[in-house]
Design a protein around this motif. Structure first.
Motif, PDB file in Angstrom:
ATOM      1  N   ALA A   1     -86.032   0.483 -13.142  1.00  0.00           N
ATOM      2  CA  ALA A   1     -86.250   1.806 -13.725  1.00  0.00           C
ATOM      3  C   ALA A   1     -85.784   1.902 -15.178  1.00  0.00           C
ATOM      4  CB  ALA A   1     -85.564   2.876 -12.867  1.00  0.00           C
ATOM      5  N   PRO A   2     -84.544   1.502 -15.498  1.00  0.00           N
ATOM      6  CA  PRO A   2     -84.124   1.605 -16.904  1.00  0.00           C
ATOM      7  C   PRO A   2     -84.927   0.717 -17.846  1.00  0.00           C
ATOM      8  CG  PRO A   2     -82.451   0.472 -15.599  1.00  0.00           C
ATOM      9  CD  PRO A   2     -83.432   1.052 -14.641  1.00  0.00           C
TER      10      PRO A   2
ATOM     11  N   GLU B   1     -79.748  -1.833 -22.103  1.00  0.00           N
ATOM     12  CA  GLU B   1     -78.321  -1.621 -21.854  1.00  0.00           C
ATOM     13  C   GLU B   1     -77.854  -0.261 -22.367  1.00  0.00           C
ATOM     14  OE1 GLU B   1     -78.676  -4.802 -25.173  1.00  0.00           O
ATOM     15  OE2 GLU B   1     -79.618  -4.322 -23.245  1.00  0.00           O
ATOM     16  N   ASP B   2     -78.490   0.264 -23.427  1.00  0.00           N
ATOM     17  CA  ASP B   2     -78.135   1.598 -23.923  1.00  0.00           C
ATOM     18  C   ASP B   2     -78.480   2.671 -22.906  1.00  0.00           C
ATOM     19  OD1 ASP B   2     -77.361   0.271 -26.172  1.00  0.00           O
ATOM     20  OD2 ASP B   2     -78.841   1.171 -27.519  1.00  0.00           O
ATOM     21  N   VAL B   3     -79.654   2.542 -22.294  1.00  0.00           N
ATOM     22  CA  VAL B   3     -80.075   3.524 -21.292  1.00  0.00           C
ATOM     23  C   VAL B   3     -79.183   3.450 -20.061  1.00  0.00           C
ATOM     24  CG1 VAL B   3     -81.970   4.244 -19.776  1.00  0.00           C
ATOM     25  CG2 VAL B   3     -82.460   3.511 -22.118  1.00  0.00           C
ATOM     26  N   ILE B   4     -78.832   2.236 -19.638  1.00  0.00           N
ATOM     27  CA  ILE B   4     -77.954   2.079 -18.474  1.00  0.00           C
ATOM     28  C   ILE B   4     -76.590   2.699 -18.743  1.00  0.00           C
ATOM     29  CG2 ILE B   4     -76.711   0.391 -17.073  1.00  0.00           C
ATOM     30  CD1 ILE B   4     -79.144  -1.424 -17.265  1.00  0.00           C
TER      31      ILE B   4
ATOM     32  N   LEU C   1     -73.611 -10.276 -19.831  1.00  0.00           N
ATOM     33  CA  LEU C   1     -75.054 -10.393 -19.607  1.00  0.00           C
ATOM     34  C   LEU C   1     -75.651  -9.011 -19.453  1.00  0.00           C
ATOM     35  CD1 LEU C   1     -75.108 -13.344 -17.039  1.00  0.00           C
ATOM     36  CD2 LEU C   1     -75.418 -13.451 -19.513  1.00  0.00           C
ATOM     37  N   ARG C   2     -76.703  -8.723 -20.212  1.00  0.00           N
ATOM     38  CA  ARG C   2     -77.342  -7.411 -20.166  1.00  0.00           C
ATOM     39  C   ARG C   2     -78.850  -7.584 -20.139  1.00  0.00           C
ATOM     40  NH1 ARG C   2     -72.868  -6.549 -19.231  1.00  0.00           N
ATOM     41  NH2 ARG C   2     -71.392  -5.052 -20.137  1.00  0.00           N
ATOM     42  N   GLY C   3     -79.531  -6.548 -19.699  1.00  0.00           N
ATOM     43  CA  GLY C   3     -80.989  -6.524 -19.761  1.00  0.00           C
ATOM     44  C   GLY C   3     -81.645  -7.685 -19.044  1.00  0.00           C
ATOM     45  N   GLY C   4     -82.490  -8.402 -19.775  1.00  0.00           N
ATOM     46  CA  GLY C   4     -83.257  -9.493 -19.191  1.00  0.00           C
ATOM     47  C   GLY C   4     -82.399 -10.618 -18.651  1.00  0.00           C
ATOM     48  N   ASP C   5     -81.271 -10.903 -19.299  1.00  0.00           N
ATOM     49  CA  ASP C   5     -80.385 -11.962 -18.823  1.00  0.00           C
ATOM     50  C   ASP C   5     -79.785 -11.608 -17.468  1.00  0.00           C
ATOM     51  OD1 ASP C   5     -80.848 -13.476 -21.081  1.00  0.00           O
ATOM     52  OD2 ASP C   5     -79.138 -12.646 -22.181  1.00  0.00           O
ATOM     53  N   ALA C   6     -79.364 -10.354 -17.320  1.00  0.00           N
ATOM     54  CA  ALA C   6     -78.802  -9.912 -16.040  1.00  0.00           C
ATOM     55  C   ALA C   6     -79.855  -9.925 -14.947  1.00  0.00           C
ATOM     56  CB  ALA C   6     -78.206  -8.510 -16.187  1.00  0.00           C
ATOM     57  N   THR C   7     -81.057  -9.478 -15.283  1.00  0.00           N
ATOM     58  CA  THR C   7     -82.157  -9.477 -14.316  1.00  0.00           C
ATOM     59  C   THR C   7     -82.487 -10.892 -13.879  1.00  0.00           C
ATOM     60  OG1 THR C   7     -83.085  -7.465 -15.297  1.00  0.00           O
ATOM     61  CG2 THR C   7     -84.559  -8.793 -13.944  1.00  0.00           C
TER      62      THR C   7
ATOM     63  N   ALA D   1     -80.818   7.830 -25.884  1.00  0.00           N
ATOM     64  CA  ALA D   1     -80.476   7.181 -24.620  1.00  0.00           C
ATOM     65  C   ALA D   1     -80.126   8.202 -23.543  1.00  0.00           C
ATOM     66  CB  ALA D   1     -79.314   6.213 -24.824  1.00  0.00           C
ATOM     67  N   THR D   2     -79.410   9.243 -23.920  1.00  0.00           N
ATOM     68  CA  THR D   2     -79.009  10.265 -22.940  1.00  0.00           C
ATOM     69  C   THR D   2     -80.215  11.011 -22.400  1.00  0.00           C
ATOM     70  OG1 THR D   2     -76.886  10.539 -24.064  1.00  0.00           O
ATOM     71  CG2 THR D   2     -77.569  12.296 -22.578  1.00  0.00           C
ATOM     72  N   LEU D   3     -81.135  11.407 -23.286  1.00  0.00           N
ATOM     73  CA  LEU D   3     -82.343  12.105 -22.843  1.00  0.00           C
ATOM     74  C   LEU D   3     -83.217  11.196 -21.980  1.00  0.00           C
ATOM     75  CD1 LEU D   3     -83.337  14.095 -26.059  1.00  0.00           C
ATOM     76  CD2 LEU D   3     -82.562  15.056 -23.883  1.00  0.00           C
ATOM     77  N   THR D   4     -83.308   9.929 -22.364  1.00  0.00           N
ATOM     78  CA  THR D   4     -84.086   8.974 -21.568  1.00  0.00           C
ATOM     79  C   THR D   4     -83.511   8.840 -20.165  1.00  0.00           C
ATOM     80  OG1 THR D   4     -84.692   7.733 -23.560  1.00  0.00           O
ATOM     81  CG2 THR D   4     -84.932   6.599 -21.457  1.00  0.00           C
ATOM     82  N   ALA D   5     -82.189   8.725 -20.076  1.00  0.00           N
ATOM     83  CA  ALA D   5     -81.529   8.614 -18.774  1.00  0.00           C
ATOM     84  C   ALA D   5     -81.744   9.867 -17.937  1.00  0.00           C
ATOM     85  CB  ALA D   5     -80.039   8.352 -18.966  1.00  0.00           C
ATOM     86  N   LEU D   6     -81.692  11.038 -18.561  1.00  0.00           N
ATOM     87  CA  LEU D   6     -81.917  12.299 -17.836  1.00  0.00           C
ATOM     88  C   LEU D   6     -83.331  12.355 -17.263  1.00  0.00           C
ATOM     89  CD1 LEU D   6     -81.119  15.167 -16.977  1.00  0.00           C
ATOM     90  CD2 LEU D   6     -81.863  15.955 -19.246  1.00  0.00           C
ATOM     91  N   GLY D   7     -84.320  12.005 -18.076  1.00  0.00           N
ATOM     92  CA  GLY D   7     -85.701  12.016 -17.601  1.00  0.00           C
ATOM     93  C   GLY D   7     -85.910  11.034 -16.467  1.00  0.00           C
ATOM     94  N   GLN D   8     -85.292   9.868 -16.573  1.00  0.00           N
ATOM     95  CA  GLN D   8     -85.391   8.854 -15.524  1.00  0.00           C
ATOM     96  C   GLN D   8     -84.799   9.371 -14.218  1.00  0.00           C
ATOM     97  OE1 GLN D   8     -84.048   4.754 -16.444  1.00  0.00           O
ATOM     98  NE2 GLN D   8     -82.603   5.002 -14.775  1.00  0.00           N
ATOM     99  N   ILE D   9     -83.632  10.000 -14.288  1.00  0.00           N
ATOM    100  CA  ILE D   9     -82.971  10.534 -13.104  1.00  0.00           C
ATOM    101  C   ILE D   9     -83.819  11.618 -12.453  1.00  0.00           C
ATOM    102  CG2 ILE D   9     -80.990  11.938 -12.364  1.00  0.00           C
ATOM    103  CD1 ILE D   9     -79.328  10.312 -14.431  1.00  0.00           C
TER     104      ILE D   9
END
Length: 464
Positions: free
Chosen positions: A170-171, A183-186, A265-271, A404-412
């Motif tokens: 999702a993020p 990672e900013d959105v997370i 590790l963030r983003g693609g590396d973590a995935t 990032a905050t608005l993106t996270a809110l919309g995602q939630i």
């Protein structure tokens, strides 16, 4: 060029409005998205052939961007199939049932277990596992079947799926649409997911206890016999090996989480780390279970996983392709046709909006949250989160902060509504496992989710 650019932005806004309308009407958005891509290409280049080729090119771009996410979900679902078939999943979760001593503990233990499993295995396969193993125990402890379904829904398809901190499906979608690092959105979503989760699950529990005292939710003693079929392993595996795998799987994923923090590790590396671990578990478990036939069974499980992944993301790709056109996707597909002063269609619109209309933090938070709810009305949760990412980028450009905050809110908002908590046809699996009416389950989730989303939106107004 100024007139052409104005036309281009007008076409984009027109089709965004059209896509939102389709979602409100609960109609599919794929055709609207495809036509929108073609019209953007036609207005930008004036060439019919380039516009038609741009449709295909936009799909390639969207799939390329989404492929790591799609792959990791496919592999994890394939892994969950073999763990379920061999009874390893049941062995993993069985010790948690000893914590369930009364209805209150049943609600919170089932919810927390569902959340933990959903972070690593995705909520869909977790529903059958948690419901089959824990439902009989919860009923004996006095928690009605409806309470089990509510807990699984809110903690799994709500908290776990809206944050998606491990698999990061999702993020990744919303971050790419908003032009932000995942990672900013997370990071921005962590406090919002916690607030939304705590408020919603607490309110739902309060309503549940109230109805239990009034006698409105009787237990269903016949359910344990009906769900026992789900707990039976379909592939024989020695008890020692099953217990070994039941310990190995959580240990490996715990090491993954530790590695993410230690190695940053963030983003693609973590995935990639999670996906590689899931693939290793799939190989080991399948070979131990099927021995000589293991080679063929690995392929069979992978095919099942890919079928699931592309079925889930099939509707997402067209709409993601359209909204990627609002940012870097446009240049990748149609070339450098925008004037040098342009910062991308969505950013241009955000700057224009800031000059034309005084956008406040309150308006931005309410608008993104409302659009997130609308995008979730199709019962998917994922099909429209690229839209909220684009709108978050637009409003943050107007405000000059808070992307990032608005993106996270919309995602939630999108995932809590459409991911399987208040749309009846999206929560059928949990309702079926627990033997409850999906429409009644959706009705009981409605007020807690609405209250939680309202509180979270208000908090965002102060965070911007």
């Amino acid at each position: 060029m100024g007139i052409e650019l104005a036309w281009l932005h007008g076409v984009y806004v027109l089709f965004v409005a059209g896509i939102i309308l389709m979602m409100v009407l609960r109609r599919d958005t794929s055709v609207m998205s495809i036509v929108g891509i073609a019209m953007l290409g036609l207005v930008a280049t004036g060439s019919v052939t380039t516009a038609l080729g741009g449709i295909f090119g936009s799909f390639i771009y969207a799939i390329t961007e989404l492929l790591p996410t799609i792959l990791v979900i496919c592999i994890i679902v394939a892994m969950s199939h073999v763990l379920t078939d061999t009874g390893v999943n049941e062995t993993m979760i069985r010790p948690m049932t000893h914590l369930i001593r009364n209805a209150t503990l049943a609600y919170w233990v089932i919810g927390i277990v569902m959340m933990g499993i959903s972070w690593f295995f995705w909520p869909s396969p977790a529903v059958a596992l948690v419901g089959a193993v824990m439902l009989p125990v919860a009923l004996r402890a006095g928690l009605p079947a409806m309470g089990v379904a509510i807990a699984m829904n809110l903690f799994g398809h709500g908290i776990a799926l809206s944050g998606d901190f491990v698999i990061q499906g999702a993020p990744t979608l919303t971050a790419k649409a908003a032009g932000l690092p995942v990672e900013d959105v997370i990071a921005a979503s962590v406090p919002l997911v916690a607030i939304m989760g705590l408020v919603t699950t607490a309110v739902a529990f309060w309503y549940l206890k109230k109805d239990m005292k009034l006698g409105n939710l009787p237990a269903s003693p016949d359910l344990p016999a009906r769900v026992s079929v789900f707990t039976a392993a379909r592939v024989s595996l020695p008890a020692g090996i099953r217990r070994f795998l039941a310990v190995l799987v959580p240990v490996l994923f715990a090491l993954d989480v530790a590695a993410m923090f230690v190695l940053d590790l963030r983003g693609g590396d973590a995935t990639a780390l999670v996906g590689g671990t899931a693939l290793l578990i799939l190989l080991v478990a399948t070979m131990l279970a099927h021995k000589q036939k293991g080679l063929e069974q690995v392929t069979s499980h992978l095919i099942s996983g890919f079928q699931f992944g592309f079925k889930v993301f099939g509707p997402v790709i067209p709409i993601a392709a359209f909204f990627y056109m609002g940012d870097s996707g446009f240049v990748n597909v149609f070339g450098e046709v925008l004037p040098s002063g342009s910062q991308g269609i969505v950013n241009d619109l955000g700057v224009a909006l800031a000059h034309a209309i005084p956008i406040s933090k309150e308006v931005a938070a309410l608008a993104v949250s409302a659009v997130g709810v609308i995008t979730g009305l199709d019962g998917s949760g994922f099909s429209g989160i690229t839209l909220v990412g684009s709108l978050a980028q637009l409003f943050s450009a107007a405000l000059g902060t808070g992307a990032a905050t608005l993106t996270a809110l919309g995602q939630i908002a999108a995932i809590w509504v459409g991911g399987g908590t208040i749309i009846p046809w999206a929560l059928i699996p949990a309702a079926a496992i627990c033997g409850v009416d999906p429409f009644e389950l959706a009705r009981r989730n409605l007020y807690p989710v609405a209250i939680g989303l309202l509180v979270t939106t208000i908090i965002v107004m102060f965070l911007l």
